[in-house]
Motif scaffolding. Sequence first.
Motif, PDB file in Angstrom:
ATOM      1  N   HIS A 223       0.822  -1.214   0.000  1.00 53.89           N
ATOM      2  CA  HIS A 223       0.000   0.000   0.000  1.00 53.89           C
ATOM      3  C   HIS A 223       0.863   1.275   0.000  1.00 53.89           C
ATOM      4  N   LEU A 225       1.505   3.770  -2.149  1.00 54.58           N
ATOM      5  CA  LEU A 225       0.961   4.212  -3.429  1.00 54.58           C
ATOM      6  C   LEU A 225       1.835   5.264  -4.119  1.00 54.58           C
ATOM      7  N   ARG A 331      -5.665   2.195  -5.189  1.00 54.82           N
ATOM      8  CA  ARG A 331      -4.700   1.121  -5.401  1.00 54.82           C
ATOM      9  C   ARG A 331      -5.013   0.347  -6.677  1.00 54.82           C
ATOM     10  N   ASP A 543      -2.352  -9.972  -2.782  1.00 56.41           N
ATOM     11  CA  ASP A 543      -2.757  -9.830  -1.382  1.00 56.41           C
ATOM     12  C   ASP A 543      -2.813 -11.154  -0.629  1.00 56.41           C
TER      13      ASP A 543
END
Length: 724
Positions: A223, A225, A331, A543
């Motif tokens: 995460h 970004l 994302r 993920d």
Amino acid sequence: MSLSSTDVRDVARQVSTSPRPGIRFADLAVLAAAAALLAMVPLPSPIRAALLAVTVFTGPGSAILSWIYIPPRARLAAVPILSLASFVLLTSAAMWGYQWSPRWITTIVALAQLGSSALWYRRHSEWPDMQGWREWARQSFSRQSIRRRVQSAAEIVWDREFLRRNVAGLLLALAVVLWLPALPGLESAGYSQFGLLSAGTGPILVICMALVVVAFLTAVRRHQLRIAVAAIGVAILVQRVTVTLVTDAPVYEWTYKHVAVTEYILAFGALPPNGIDIYSQWPSFFVVTAWFAQVSNLEILSLAHVFAPMIHVLTAVFVYSLARVLKLRRRVAITAAMIAELVNWVGQDYYAPQALGFVLAVGFLVLLLASTQLRVAGFLAIIPFAALVPTHQLTPYWLFAVTGVLLVTRRAKPWWLMFPLAIILLGYLYPRLSIVAPYGLLSGFDPVENAASNVQAPGILGKQVTSLVCRALSAGVFALAMASIVYAWRTKKTFWAPMVMAFGSIALLAGQSYGGEAIFRVYLYAIPGCALLIAPMLLAALDMEPSEARSTLGRVGTRAALAAAVLGTVGAATFGLQGYFGLWPLIIENRAQVDQTRDLVAQAPAGSTFTLLYPAGYPIRSTAKYVEQAEANELFDAPLNYYGPEYMLEFPTAEQLQAFDWDASQRDTPSYVILTRQSLESMKYYGFMQEGAAETFERWLRSNPAWSLRSQDADTLVFERPVV
């Protein structure tokens, strides 16, 4: 005192002692207007071009949005697309209305932006906070503030924890560090039938791209970004800016046909006469770039040289915005933008109407899909659509079909928006039917034939490998997009609008081959939709946590899915590089060759003929004088491969050489034969000529007393048959 990695962010926050004032659309319009006016001041051309670019991508759009509210998710794309489309329409209207004056156009637009902002300030009683900006600048750039930043950076402890947290950023830095010293080796790379990646320091590009992809996947998994966005920028750097830095002139022979049209506009302030080519009927790309070049005093060749990276930056921004207006998370949107960049091997980003048309189309879709939140966004979408119609012949019809499906299925509003779009589209086509008819409105209802490439010869091994790579990547992208539809349906995610965008272009093959290029346009148009479909499924694989699996088999499956996601993305990026750089030895245009071509065409009388084996390395149509030559002889620059594969596979027989020489002898103007390194390599690459045929042709030219060697260098031989 030393700072641990966990203290860095806190220190950075403490350094900024004053909040930065917000920038409103009215403020942005003022800045853009000031940049436009400064662009007309006698400054170095690159500076003027940069200033004018600020206006092109922010000016009219920010003025429009200061009065019209649209969904925040669409604004990042709305400002540049509305600005760019406005300039396309304004410059085209000025040309059609015989009011061509680039400096006046710029001045009027700048004054309109200033007037719009002044009216907005007065109506809302909110003038720019100049005091706040001065205070922020004083505190942010004071010696004490800069000293604190430097000190905080110097005190960072490069411990294991810091390296672990910033591995994505370090991989990006490593990619750039490897890329920069590889550039000289790419510039001097020799010939390879497999393209640039296997010549000189080309393999380093593959390593750099792999590092960028791994850095990006690591960043989105964690995460991070901002680092992910930086990775997109570095990907564009490696894939497209490389070309600009290692060449001294724009690549692709056909780029120069577009340069010539623009130079005609700059020379005469008018469009080329009807009948010369079809560009004068779809002139907006040439008109708006001629305006930009004249105002900024930038050479068209320089603009064309940096055109591709600009197109990719805009595409990334618009694909990101497409995902956002579809209510996908940031994302996912960033991932979609990266996928669109990695799999785009088509090379339709050079200085051409198609590149601008593609950008206008994707920007239009952003506004159209935002209309489900506010209808006014759909009305604003008319502006880029109106700019697209006189820019490119094919793109508006694909876009119109996709728009129709989205409106009918209520993925966009209002439903009756199709009617004004149809009026614009058909209203522009109808007066030009007699001009378009010779080119063919439809190629026949044969999707298989229409999907065929414009090069049917199998060619050598390098050509076969590159073609296979391109087909495999394209098929893989479409297959993954189809699998992603199933995944989205089962997980109740958005898929209808991206599916229409991804597969709607296939309908083009039902009736149009577009000169053997339809299959390339089908893939190009599908890229944004496919990227939007694939991104959520890719993130789902990234993920996965093996440690959370309940069984050994589950952990193995999770690791396999994660490995497949990483290796598949790296493989797609590598295939994309090969697809783009596979033709490298054939598409390079040396500046010395370009200058020599221009000098020869300028000196040759109208009606002269310029014959190449294959159009590569000597762009005959690269100056405004192409119109004069084409008016005297529409086939003045027809290459030998124009006569078909059967002719070339037999060439040069005694009968063919006799006919060629007799034809040249009947003209009252000189004839030229140009043999370039690129054209000879192209003939060998595609298998258009028999082994040794080019050498036989050269020996015949040297031995024939009617022909003389006009000039010769390492890359080019020019033979002339003067008028007797």
